[in-house]
Design a protein around this motif. Sequence first.
Motif, PDB file in Angstrom:
ATOM      1  N   ASN A 103      -4.455  11.541-142.363  1.00 42.70           N
ATOM      2  CA  ASN A 103      -3.111  11.128-142.758  1.00 42.70           C
ATOM      3  C   ASN A 103      -3.030  10.868-144.254  1.00 42.70           C
ATOM      4  O   ASN A 103      -2.006  11.169-144.894  1.00 42.70           O
ATOM      5  CB  ASN A 103      -2.692   9.881-141.982  1.00 42.70           C
ATOM      6  CG  ASN A 103      -2.510  10.145-140.497  1.00 42.70           C
ATOM      7  OD1 ASN A 103      -2.233  11.272-140.088  1.00 42.70           O
ATOM      8  ND2 ASN A 103      -2.664   9.122-139.677  1.00 42.70           N
ATOM      9  N   ASN A 104      -4.118  10.321-144.822  1.00 43.05           N
ATOM     10  CA  ASN A 104      -4.163  10.140-146.284  1.00 43.05           C
ATOM     11  C   ASN A 104      -3.986  11.473-146.992  1.00 43.05           C
ATOM     12  O   ASN A 104      -3.189  11.619-147.928  1.00 43.05           O
ATOM     13  CB  ASN A 104      -5.515   9.544-146.705  1.00 43.05           C
ATOM     14  CG  ASN A 104      -5.657   8.068-146.404  1.00 43.05           C
ATOM     15  OD1 ASN A 104      -4.954   7.531-145.555  1.00 43.05           O
ATOM     16  ND2 ASN A 104      -6.578   7.416-147.087  1.00 43.05           N
ATOM     17  N   VAL A 105      -4.754  12.460-146.544  1.00 41.77           N
ATOM     18  CA  VAL A 105      -4.716  13.784-147.183  1.00 41.77           C
ATOM     19  C   VAL A 105      -3.329  14.400-147.050  1.00 41.77           C
ATOM     20  O   VAL A 105      -2.784  14.958-148.010  1.00 41.77           O
ATOM     21  CB  VAL A 105      -5.798  14.699-146.578  1.00 41.77           C
ATOM     22  CG1 VAL A 105      -5.611  16.134-147.035  1.00 41.77           C
ATOM     23  CG2 VAL A 105      -7.186  14.197-146.965  1.00 41.77           C
ATOM     24  N   GLN A 106      -2.731  14.267-145.893  1.00 39.12           N
ATOM     25  CA  GLN A 106      -1.390  14.813-145.681  1.00 39.12           C
ATOM     26  C   GLN A 106      -0.377  14.138-146.604  1.00 39.12           C
ATOM     27  O   GLN A 106       0.477  14.810-147.198  1.00 39.12           O
ATOM     28  CB  GLN A 106      -0.976  14.635-144.227  1.00 39.12           C
ATOM     29  CG  GLN A 106       0.380  15.253-143.897  1.00 39.12           C
ATOM     30  CD  GLN A 106       0.738  15.106-142.427  1.00 39.12           C
ATOM     31  OE1 GLN A 106       0.343  14.146-141.767  1.00 39.12           O
ATOM     32  NE2 GLN A 106       1.485  16.062-141.905  1.00 39.12           N
ATOM     33  N   LEU A 107      -0.480  12.814-146.736  1.00 40.34           N
ATOM     34  CA  LEU A 107       0.440  12.077-147.609  1.00 40.34           C
ATOM     35  C   LEU A 107       0.279  12.510-149.060  1.00 40.34           C
ATOM     36  O   LEU A 107       1.277  12.705-149.775  1.00 40.34           O
ATOM     37  CB  LEU A 107       0.174  10.576-147.475  1.00 40.34           C
ATOM     38  CG  LEU A 107       1.038   9.636-148.323  1.00 40.34           C
ATOM     39  CD1 LEU A 107       2.510   9.778-147.955  1.00 40.34           C
ATOM     40  CD2 LEU A 107       0.578   8.194-148.164  1.00 40.34           C
ATOM     41  N   MET A 108      -0.953  12.690-149.501  1.00 39.26           N
ATOM     42  CA  MET A 108      -1.180  13.136-150.875  1.00 39.26           C
ATOM     43  C   MET A 108      -0.672  14.551-151.094  1.00 39.26           C
ATOM     44  O   MET A 108      -0.061  14.849-152.133  1.00 39.26           O
ATOM     45  CB  MET A 108      -2.667  13.026-151.213  1.00 39.26           C
ATOM     46  CG  MET A 108      -3.138  11.598-151.386  1.00 39.26           C
ATOM     47  SD  MET A 108      -4.865  11.500-151.898  1.00 39.26           S
ATOM     48  CE  MET A 108      -5.691  12.007-150.400  1.00 39.26           C
ATOM     49  N   GLN A 109      -0.898  15.424-150.135  1.00 38.96           N
ATOM     50  CA  GLN A 109      -0.400  16.796-150.257  1.00 38.96           C
ATOM     51  C   GLN A 109       1.120  16.818-150.360  1.00 38.96           C
ATOM     52  O   GLN A 109       1.688  17.602-151.131  1.00 38.96           O
ATOM     53  CB  GLN A 109      -0.867  17.626-149.063  1.00 38.96           C
ATOM     54  CG  GLN A 109      -2.362  17.923-149.072  1.00 38.96           C
ATOM     55  CD  GLN A 109      -2.832  18.605-147.803  1.00 38.96           C
ATOM     56  OE1 GLN A 109      -2.194  18.493-146.751  1.00 38.96           O
ATOM     57  NE2 GLN A 109      -3.966  19.303-147.879  1.00 38.96           N
ATOM     58  N   THR A 132     -25.989  15.494-145.211  1.00 37.05           N
ATOM     59  CA  THR A 132     -24.639  15.596-144.647  1.00 37.05           C
ATOM     60  C   THR A 132     -24.643  15.576-143.120  1.00 37.05           C
ATOM     61  O   THR A 132     -23.629  15.885-142.498  1.00 37.05           O
ATOM     62  CB  THR A 132     -23.962  16.896-145.139  1.00 37.05           C
ATOM     63  OG1 THR A 132     -24.767  18.021-144.752  1.00 37.05           O
ATOM     64  CG2 THR A 132     -23.794  16.886-146.651  1.00 37.05           C
ATOM     65  N   ASP A 133     -25.758  15.195-142.524  1.00 37.83           N
ATOM     66  CA  ASP A 133     -25.855  15.224-141.064  1.00 37.83           C
ATOM     67  C   ASP A 133     -24.836  14.313-140.381  1.00 37.83           C
ATOM     68  O   ASP A 133     -24.441  14.559-139.236  1.00 37.83           O
ATOM     69  CB  ASP A 133     -27.264  14.797-140.626  1.00 37.83           C
ATOM     70  CG  ASP A 133     -28.331  15.790-141.058  1.00 37.83           C
ATOM     71  OD1 ASP A 133     -27.956  16.917-141.443  1.00 37.83           O
ATOM     72  OD2 ASP A 133     -29.529  15.430-141.037  1.00 37.83           O
ATOM     73  N   ASP A 134     -24.415  13.261-141.069  1.00 28.78           N
ATOM     74  CA  ASP A 134     -23.491  12.301-140.473  1.00 28.78           C
ATOM     75  C   ASP A 134     -22.030  12.600-140.793  1.00 28.78           C
ATOM     76  O   ASP A 134     -21.135  11.849-140.400  1.00 28.78           O
ATOM     77  CB  ASP A 134     -23.831  10.888-140.939  1.00 28.78           C
ATOM     78  CG  ASP A 134     -23.779  10.742-142.462  1.00 28.78           C
ATOM     79  OD1 ASP A 134     -23.882  11.774-143.157  1.00 28.78           O
ATOM     80  OD2 ASP A 134     -23.647   9.604-142.946  1.00 28.78           O
ATOM     81  N   ILE A 135     -21.748  13.692-141.514  1.00 28.98           N
ATOM     82  CA  ILE A 135     -20.393  13.976-141.975  1.00 28.98           C
ATOM     83  C   ILE A 135     -19.725  15.023-141.085  1.00 28.98           C
ATOM     84  O   ILE A 135     -20.220  16.151-140.962  1.00 28.98           O
ATOM     85  CB  ILE A 135     -20.398  14.480-143.436  1.00 28.98           C
ATOM     86  CG1 ILE A 135     -21.027  13.434-144.357  1.00 28.98           C
ATOM     87  CG2 ILE A 135     -18.982  14.811-143.897  1.00 28.98           C
ATOM     88  CD1 ILE A 135     -21.219  13.917-145.789  1.00 28.98           C
ATOM     89  N   ASP A 136     -18.619  14.662-140.472  1.00 31.87           N
ATOM     90  CA  ASP A 136     -17.794  15.614-139.737  1.00 31.87           C
ATOM     91  C   ASP A 136     -16.714  16.186-140.641  1.00 31.87           C
ATOM     92  O   ASP A 136     -16.538  17.404-140.727  1.00 31.87           O
ATOM     93  CB  ASP A 136     -17.164  14.942-138.516  1.00 31.87           C
ATOM     94  CG  ASP A 136     -18.188  14.570-137.463  1.00 31.87           C
ATOM     95  OD1 ASP A 136     -19.184  15.307-137.320  1.00 31.87           O
ATOM     96  OD2 ASP A 136     -17.998  13.542-136.791  1.00 31.87           O
ATOM     97  N   ILE A 137     -15.975  15.277-141.296  1.00 32.08           N
ATOM     98  CA  ILE A 137     -14.937  15.705-142.236  1.00 32.08           C
ATOM     99  C   ILE A 137     -14.987  14.816-143.471  1.00 32.08           C
ATOM    100  O   ILE A 137     -15.519  13.704-143.438  1.00 32.08           O
ATOM    101  CB  ILE A 137     -13.515  15.650-141.625  1.00 32.08           C
ATOM    102  CG1 ILE A 137     -13.153  14.204-141.232  1.00 32.08           C
ATOM    103  CG2 ILE A 137     -13.399  16.597-140.452  1.00 32.08           C
ATOM    104  CD1 ILE A 137     -11.690  14.041-140.878  1.00 32.08           C
ATOM    105  N   ALA A 138     -14.422  15.334-144.543  1.00 33.78           N
ATOM    106  CA  ALA A 138     -14.310  14.575-145.792  1.00 33.78           C
ATOM    107  C   ALA A 138     -13.039  15.016-146.496  1.00 33.78           C
ATOM    108  O   ALA A 138     -12.524  16.117-146.252  1.00 33.78           O
ATOM    109  CB  ALA A 138     -15.520  14.833-146.685  1.00 33.78           C
ATOM    110  N   ALA A 139     -12.523  14.157-147.357  1.00 35.18           N
ATOM    111  CA  ALA A 139     -11.407  14.538-148.228  1.00 35.18           C
ATOM    112  C   ALA A 139     -11.989  15.020-149.552  1.00 35.18           C
ATOM    113  O   ALA A 139     -12.921  14.418-150.088  1.00 35.18           O
ATOM    114  CB  ALA A 139     -10.481  13.353-148.459  1.00 35.18           C
ATOM    115  N   TRP A 140     -11.428  16.111-150.082  1.00 35.89           N
ATOM    116  CA  TRP A 140     -11.971  16.753-151.288  1.00 35.89           C
ATOM    117  C   TRP A 140     -10.863  16.964-152.299  1.00 35.89           C
ATOM    118  O   TRP A 140      -9.816  17.555-151.992  1.00 35.89           O
ATOM    119  CB  TRP A 140     -12.629  18.064-150.925  1.00 35.89           C
ATOM    120  CG  TRP A 140     -12.981  19.006-152.043  1.00 35.89           C
ATOM    121  CD1 TRP A 140     -12.539  20.286-152.200  1.00 35.89           C
ATOM    122  CD2 TRP A 140     -13.877  18.755-153.148  1.00 35.89           C
ATOM    123  NE1 TRP A 140     -13.090  20.855-153.325  1.00 35.89           N
ATOM    124  CE2 TRP A 140     -13.927  19.941-153.929  1.00 35.89           C
ATOM    125  CE3 TRP A 140     -14.630  17.655-153.535  1.00 35.89           C
ATOM    126  CZ2 TRP A 140     -14.693  20.051-155.084  1.00 35.89           C
ATOM    127  CZ3 TRP A 140     -15.405  17.758-154.694  1.00 35.89           C
ATOM    128  CH2 TRP A 140     -15.434  18.946-155.446  1.00 35.89           C
TER     129      TRP A 140
END
Length: 392
Positions: A103-109, A132-140
């Motif tokens: 939702n953060n990413v969507q708001l910024m977009q 990165t084994d513990d990362i599913d998604i990230a904001a970039w």
Amino acid sequence: MKYTADAVIVGAGITGASIAFHLARSGLKVICVEKTFLAAGATGKSSALIRMHYDNEPEILLAHKSLPYFQNWKDMVGEGDCGFVKSGYIRLVNKEDEEKLKNNVQLMQQNGVNTSLISGDEVKEIAPTFCTDDIDIAAWEPDSGYADPSGTTYGFIKAAQNLGAEILFPEEVRSIDVNSGRIKSVKTRNHKISTAIVVNAAGAFASAIGNMVGIDIPVEPIRYQAGIFRRPLEIQKYHPIVMDRLAGEFYFRPEGHYRTLVGGIGAKKGIDPDNYNETTDEGYSTKVLNILSKRIPGMVNAVFLGGRAGCDGISSDEYAILDKFDEVDGFYTAVGHSGHGFKIAPAVGIAISELVTRGQSESIDISAFSYSRFINNINPFNNANTYSDRGQ
């Protein structure tokens, strides 16, 4: 010595410097008063992150409007060098907060920020030395980076001086004269400055300046720490900025080619901004390295090069106070940035300049940062659907 000014700015950190530049550019005669030296407080010790990632529209807009200044410093300011390095920025959150991160990413977009969601594999492509084994998604954010905090401040001040502004330092404000509800003058250790406008940009000293005009500003000093490590030779020269809530409550960024700056650990309230430890606490480096090496395993062999601590002003809700006051005509505030002031300073300078000269900020809506939210006990920034941790 007696001076006359259209506006007096209290504080020559990044916020005061930006306001001085923008007010001088609007044609006002400006005097900026600094207690010690330029960028002496939070600014000079800042990690100087330039990123757009916030959970609310008001801060997103301030950060986004400020970005072009760092990207195009010579064209927009013209003096000095802000030292902007485009490194990119990654935001990592705990598993239970991933939907809110989306939702953060969507708001910024929606507000024009160049950002996207990426997978753990894509994080690995950007930063091969990361675990990165513990990362599913990230904001970039590919356009984000960091800058030179002192260089940015000096550039704003020099540009303001070119436009006729004066800078008095070291010079402490002792009192502000108010008559019939209006600002009349500012008295410093050695000078009296006749003026109808005072802008409080005093950082950790914001409350003390407010008390001089009888206004209770809910800002207290807070001490932030950051350490710098020399990366081992086997680790690549580049890595992006990362705000990491998976490996630990911290953030890190590159510091030149071979060093990494780490912060977000060990903040403390209730300190004396005139007398505090400006280096990191004992044991800080070991604690930080243990956390950092979870994300970059090779950093377990990094060398601690030293650290620093700066004192900022944190508001009671951890959001800035950008406003004018009907109780005291001519009194304005740009305080309570709570560790977030550097990246938004250019836009804050625009907003306060317009508030002073036009009666309202026309380029950007700063109504959410009004002082009235404390009186009315409201939180205009709260959004249950987005993720916030009030990091740097």
